[in-house]
Write an enzyme that holds these catalytic residues in place. Structure first.
Site, PDB file in Angstrom:
ATOM      1  N   SER A   1       0.850  -1.201   0.000  1.00 57.79           N
ATOM      2  CA  SER A   1       0.000   0.000   0.000  1.00 57.79           C
ATOM      3  C   SER A   1       0.881   1.246   0.000  1.00 57.79           C
ATOM      4  O   SER A   1       1.634   1.486   0.952  1.00 57.79           O
ATOM      5  CB  SER A   1      -0.895   0.007   1.240  1.00 57.79           C
ATOM      6  OG  SER A   1      -1.405   1.302   1.444  1.00 57.79           O
TER       7      SER A   1
ATOM      8  N   HIS B   1      -1.122  -1.416  -4.108  1.00 50.11           N
ATOM      9  CA  HIS B   1      -2.409  -1.052  -3.494  1.00 50.11           C
ATOM     10  C   HIS B   1      -2.479   0.458  -3.327  1.00 50.11           C
ATOM     11  O   HIS B   1      -1.589   1.057  -2.720  1.00 50.11           O
ATOM     12  CB  HIS B   1      -2.507  -1.739  -2.123  1.00 50.11           C
ATOM     13  CG  HIS B   1      -3.823  -1.613  -1.440  1.00 50.11           C
ATOM     14  ND1 HIS B   1      -4.904  -2.422  -1.693  1.00 50.11           N
ATOM     15  CD2 HIS B   1      -4.221  -0.734  -0.489  1.00 50.11           C
ATOM     16  CE1 HIS B   1      -5.916  -2.070  -0.904  1.00 50.11           C
ATOM     17  NE2 HIS B   1      -5.526  -1.053  -0.173  1.00 50.11           N
TER      18      HIS B   1
ATOM     19  N   ASP C   1      -4.601   3.484  -1.896  1.00 49.26           N
ATOM     20  CA  ASP C   1      -5.680   3.836  -0.967  1.00 49.26           C
ATOM     21  C   ASP C   1      -6.209   5.231  -1.234  1.00 49.26           C
ATOM     22  O   ASP C   1      -5.594   6.216  -0.853  1.00 49.26           O
ATOM     23  CB  ASP C   1      -5.148   3.780   0.471  1.00 49.26           C
ATOM     24  CG  ASP C   1      -4.990   2.366   0.942  1.00 49.26           C
ATOM     25  OD1 ASP C   1      -3.911   2.034   1.480  1.00 49.26           O
ATOM     26  OD2 ASP C   1      -5.933   1.587   0.758  1.00 49.26           O
TER      27      ASP C   1
ATOM     28  N   MET D   1      -8.983   8.034  -0.495  1.00 50.45           N
ATOM     29  CA  MET D   1      -9.942   8.347   0.576  1.00 50.45           C
ATOM     30  C   MET D   1     -10.597   9.698   0.313  1.00 50.45           C
ATOM     31  O   MET D   1      -9.920  10.644  -0.088  1.00 50.45           O
ATOM     32  CB  MET D   1      -9.214   8.425   1.916  1.00 50.45           C
ATOM     33  CG  MET D   1      -8.486   7.154   2.280  1.00 50.45           C
ATOM     34  SD  MET D   1      -7.571   7.395   3.816  1.00 50.45           S
ATOM     35  CE  MET D   1      -6.439   6.028   3.698  1.00 50.45           C
TER      36      MET D   1
ATOM     37  N   HIS E   1      -8.185   0.950  -4.071  1.00 48.69           N
ATOM     38  CA  HIS E   1      -9.123   0.811  -2.954  1.00 48.69           C
ATOM     39  C   HIS E   1      -9.830   2.144  -2.771  1.00 48.69           C
ATOM     40  O   HIS E   1      -9.185   3.133  -2.410  1.00 48.69           O
ATOM     41  CB  HIS E   1      -8.306   0.419  -1.707  1.00 48.69           C
ATOM     42  CG  HIS E   1      -9.097   0.200  -0.480  1.00 48.69           C
ATOM     43  ND1 HIS E   1      -8.512   0.010   0.739  1.00 48.69           N
ATOM     44  CD2 HIS E   1     -10.427   0.142  -0.258  1.00 48.69           C
ATOM     45  CE1 HIS E   1      -9.437  -0.156   1.670  1.00 48.69           C
ATOM     46  NE2 HIS E   1     -10.611  -0.082   1.086  1.00 48.69           N
TER      47      HIS E   1
ATOM     48  N   MET F   1     -12.123   4.247  -0.668  1.00 49.00           N
ATOM     49  CA  MET F   1     -12.820   4.423   0.603  1.00 49.00           C
ATOM     50  C   MET F   1     -13.669   5.694   0.444  1.00 49.00           C
ATOM     51  O   MET F   1     -13.314   6.784   0.910  1.00 49.00           O
ATOM     52  CB  MET F   1     -11.799   4.535   1.738  1.00 49.00           C
ATOM     53  CG  MET F   1     -11.130   3.181   2.011  1.00 49.00           C
ATOM     54  SD  MET F   1      -9.603   3.267   2.933  1.00 49.00           S
ATOM     55  CE  MET F   1      -8.441   3.451   1.574  1.00 49.00           C
TER      56      MET F   1
ATOM     57  N   MET G   1     -11.092  -5.605   5.994  1.00 53.92           N
ATOM     58  CA  MET G   1     -10.322  -4.594   6.729  1.00 53.92           C
ATOM     59  C   MET G   1     -10.018  -5.110   8.131  1.00 53.92           C
ATOM     60  O   MET G   1     -10.923  -5.546   8.844  1.00 53.92           O
ATOM     61  CB  MET G   1     -11.110  -3.289   6.828  1.00 53.92           C
ATOM     62  CG  MET G   1     -11.381  -2.606   5.499  1.00 53.92           C
ATOM     63  SD  MET G   1      -9.892  -2.215   4.579  1.00 53.92           S
ATOM     64  CE  MET G   1      -9.138  -0.991   5.645  1.00 53.92           C
TER      65      MET G   1
ATOM     66  N   GLY H   1      -8.572   4.629   6.936  1.00 56.15           N
ATOM     67  CA  GLY H   1      -8.218   6.045   7.097  1.00 56.15           C
ATOM     68  C   GLY H   1      -6.730   6.268   7.266  1.00 56.15           C
ATOM     69  O   GLY H   1      -6.180   7.261   6.786  1.00 56.15           O
ATOM     70  N   PHE H   2      -6.043   5.323   7.913  1.00 57.11           N
ATOM     71  CA  PHE H   2      -4.635   5.588   8.193  1.00 57.11           C
ATOM     72  C   PHE H   2      -3.800   4.309   8.120  1.00 57.11           C
ATOM     73  O   PHE H   2      -4.281   3.237   8.500  1.00 57.11           O
ATOM     74  CB  PHE H   2      -4.483   6.190   9.607  1.00 57.11           C
ATOM     75  CG  PHE H   2      -5.253   7.475   9.771  1.00 57.11           C
ATOM     76  CD1 PHE H   2      -6.556   7.447  10.269  1.00 57.11           C
ATOM     77  CD2 PHE H   2      -4.704   8.692   9.380  1.00 57.11           C
ATOM     78  CE1 PHE H   2      -7.286   8.619  10.395  1.00 57.11           C
ATOM     79  CE2 PHE H   2      -5.428   9.875   9.507  1.00 57.11           C
ATOM     80  CZ  PHE H   2      -6.728   9.838  10.016  1.00 57.11           C
ATOM     81  N   GLY H   3      -2.559   4.439   7.663  1.00 61.91           N
ATOM     82  CA  GLY H   3      -1.629   3.317   7.726  1.00 61.91           C
ATOM     83  C   GLY H   3      -1.019   3.266   9.117  1.00 61.91           C
ATOM     84  O   GLY H   3      -1.216   4.157   9.941  1.00 61.91           O
TER      85      GLY H   3
ATOM     86  N   ASP I   1      -6.410  -6.282   4.874  1.00 59.10           N
ATOM     87  CA  ASP I   1      -5.846  -4.943   4.719  1.00 59.10           C
ATOM     88  C   ASP I   1      -5.782  -4.212   6.055  1.00 59.10           C
ATOM     89  O   ASP I   1      -6.823  -3.848   6.613  1.00 59.10           O
ATOM     90  CB  ASP I   1      -6.759  -4.163   3.747  1.00 59.10           C
ATOM     91  CG  ASP I   1      -6.210  -2.804   3.395  1.00 59.10           C
ATOM     92  OD1 ASP I   1      -6.789  -2.160   2.518  1.00 59.10           O
ATOM     93  OD2 ASP I   1      -5.204  -2.386   4.000  1.00 59.10           O
ATOM     94  N   GLY I   2      -4.535  -4.044   6.547  1.00 57.23           N
ATOM     95  CA  GLY I   2      -4.392  -3.188   7.728  1.00 57.23           C
ATOM     96  C   GLY I   2      -3.628  -3.862   8.854  1.00 57.23           C
ATOM     97  O   GLY I   2      -4.086  -4.856   9.412  1.00 57.23           O
ATOM     98  N   GLY I   3      -2.443  -3.314   9.154  1.00 60.51           N
ATOM     99  CA  GLY I   3      -1.684  -3.796  10.313  1.00 60.51           C
ATOM    100  C   GLY I   3      -0.940  -5.096  10.099  1.00 60.51           C
ATOM    101  O   GLY I   3      -0.502  -5.740  11.046  1.00 60.51           O
TER     102      GLY I   3
HETATM  103  C1  DX5 Z   1      -6.130   2.000   5.589  1.00 60.24           C
HETATM  104  C2  DX5 Z   1      -5.707   1.429   4.243  1.00 60.24           C
HETATM  105  C3  DX5 Z   1      -4.664   0.349   4.386  1.00 60.24           C
HETATM  106  C4  DX5 Z   1      -3.385   0.846   5.033  1.00 60.24           C
HETATM  107  C5  DX5 Z   1      -2.458  -0.318   5.319  1.00 60.24           C
HETATM  108  O1  DX5 Z   1      -7.242   2.831   5.387  1.00 60.24           O
HETATM  109  O2  DX5 Z   1      -6.812   0.858   3.583  1.00 60.24           O
HETATM  110  O3  DX5 Z   1      -4.356  -0.152   3.071  1.00 60.24           O
HETATM  111  O4  DX5 Z   1      -2.738   1.744   4.151  1.00 60.24           O
HETATM  112  O5  DX5 Z   1      -1.328   0.233   5.925  1.00 60.24           O
HETATM  113  P1  DX5 Z   1      -0.554  -0.614   7.040  1.00 60.24           P
HETATM  114  O6  DX5 Z   1      -0.123  -1.885   6.350  1.00 60.24           O
HETATM  115  O7  DX5 Z   1       0.612   0.258   7.419  1.00 60.24           O
HETATM  116  O8  DX5 Z   1      -1.522  -0.869   8.147  1.00 60.24           O
HETATM  117 ZN    ZN Z   2      -6.393  -0.209   1.578  1.00 55.39          ZN
END
Ligand code: DX5
Ligand code: ZN
Length: 222
Positions: A7, A32, A34, A36, A65, A67, A136, A141-143, A174-176
């Site tokens: 991402s 990927h 993102d 938003m 993606h 959002m 998810m 919203g945030f990485g 997706d996420g973390g």
């Molecule tokens: C969050 C995004 C994710 C995020 C993943 O809204 O959809 O794709 O960027 O980032 P990491 O892998 O750092 O959690």
């Molecule tokens: Zn994403």
């Protein structure tokens, strides 16, 4: 076979060209993106011009993606920008089935995403029409957030729903996701690991890919 979809939200956006070259050097095939709208999410990231610029730079599979509260308004724009796949949220205001049909009519792959608190049942009726389900494991919203373990149970439930549906549908998470929890995400049933900071902020991204995909990287170059 595991696919890693890095991402770019986790990349150094001031060195984006070099970060894309890194993904290519790692032998990965997906990217990927993102997007938003600041309404569906408490953050605004980037838009179609960003996707268009990336399209000019690379042949990677652009896993877009959205959002967005109203994704229907933007499907043609992201198609023209060069998306290979567009994933929308089942929680969006627009009726998902109409947006999915529009994405398919435009000749793109299509994904449906569900937020951490959305039950898998909400997407069952859409399985016959999608290529991927994006689960998810953080609030969008945030990485850099922590993976919510309870969402992995949903991956397993969705895996079972897909088996019953009898179609080839990828499950993305997706996420973390980091190198130390990726194996649990794969064990839960994920085919695609979306990783932002887990790749771009890693001391040794090559080692991350190797430890997830195996020494020969067989899976990740899908
Ligand atoms: C969050 C995004 C994710 C995020 C993943 O809204 O959809 O794709 O960027 O980032 P990491 O892998 O750092 O959690
Ligand atoms: Zn994403």
């Amino acid at each position: 076979m595991t696919i890693i979809s890095p991402s770019v939200l986790g990349a150094d956006l001031l060195r984006l060209g070099e970060e894309i070259e890194l993904v290519e050097r790692l032998g990965l095939k997906w990217l990927h993106l993102d997007n938003m709208d600041g309404h569906f999410t408490p953050n605004i990231s980037f838009g179609p011009d960003f996707v268009r610029a990336i399209r000019k730079k690379t042949d990677l599979f652009l896993d877009v993606h959205l959002m967005f509260t109203n994704p229907m308004d933007y499907i043609d724009t992201y198609t023209k920008a060069g998306a290979d796949m567009i994933t929308i949220h089942v929680e969006a205001d627009d009726e998902p089935r109409y947006v999915i049909d529009k994405i398919r009519e435009n000749g793109l792959k299509v994904g449906i995403s569900l937020n951490p608190h959305t039950a898998p049942e909400r997407i069952r009726h859409l399985l016959p029409y999608v290529d991927m389900v994006l689960v998810m494991t953080v609030e969008p919203g945030f990485g850099g957030q922590k993976l919510r373990e309870y969402c992995l149970g949903k991956v397993t439930v969705i895996r079972d729903m897909i088996e019953k549906c009898g179609r080839d549908i990828l499950i993305a998470v997706d996420g973390g996701i980091k190198v130390d929890n990726a194996h649990r995400v794969v064990e839960a049933g994920a085919d695609v690991l979306v990783m932002g900071t887990g790749v771009f902020a890693a001391a040794d991204p090559q080692e991350v890919v190797r430890s997830i995909c195996g020494a020969e990287d067989a899976g990740c170059t899908y």
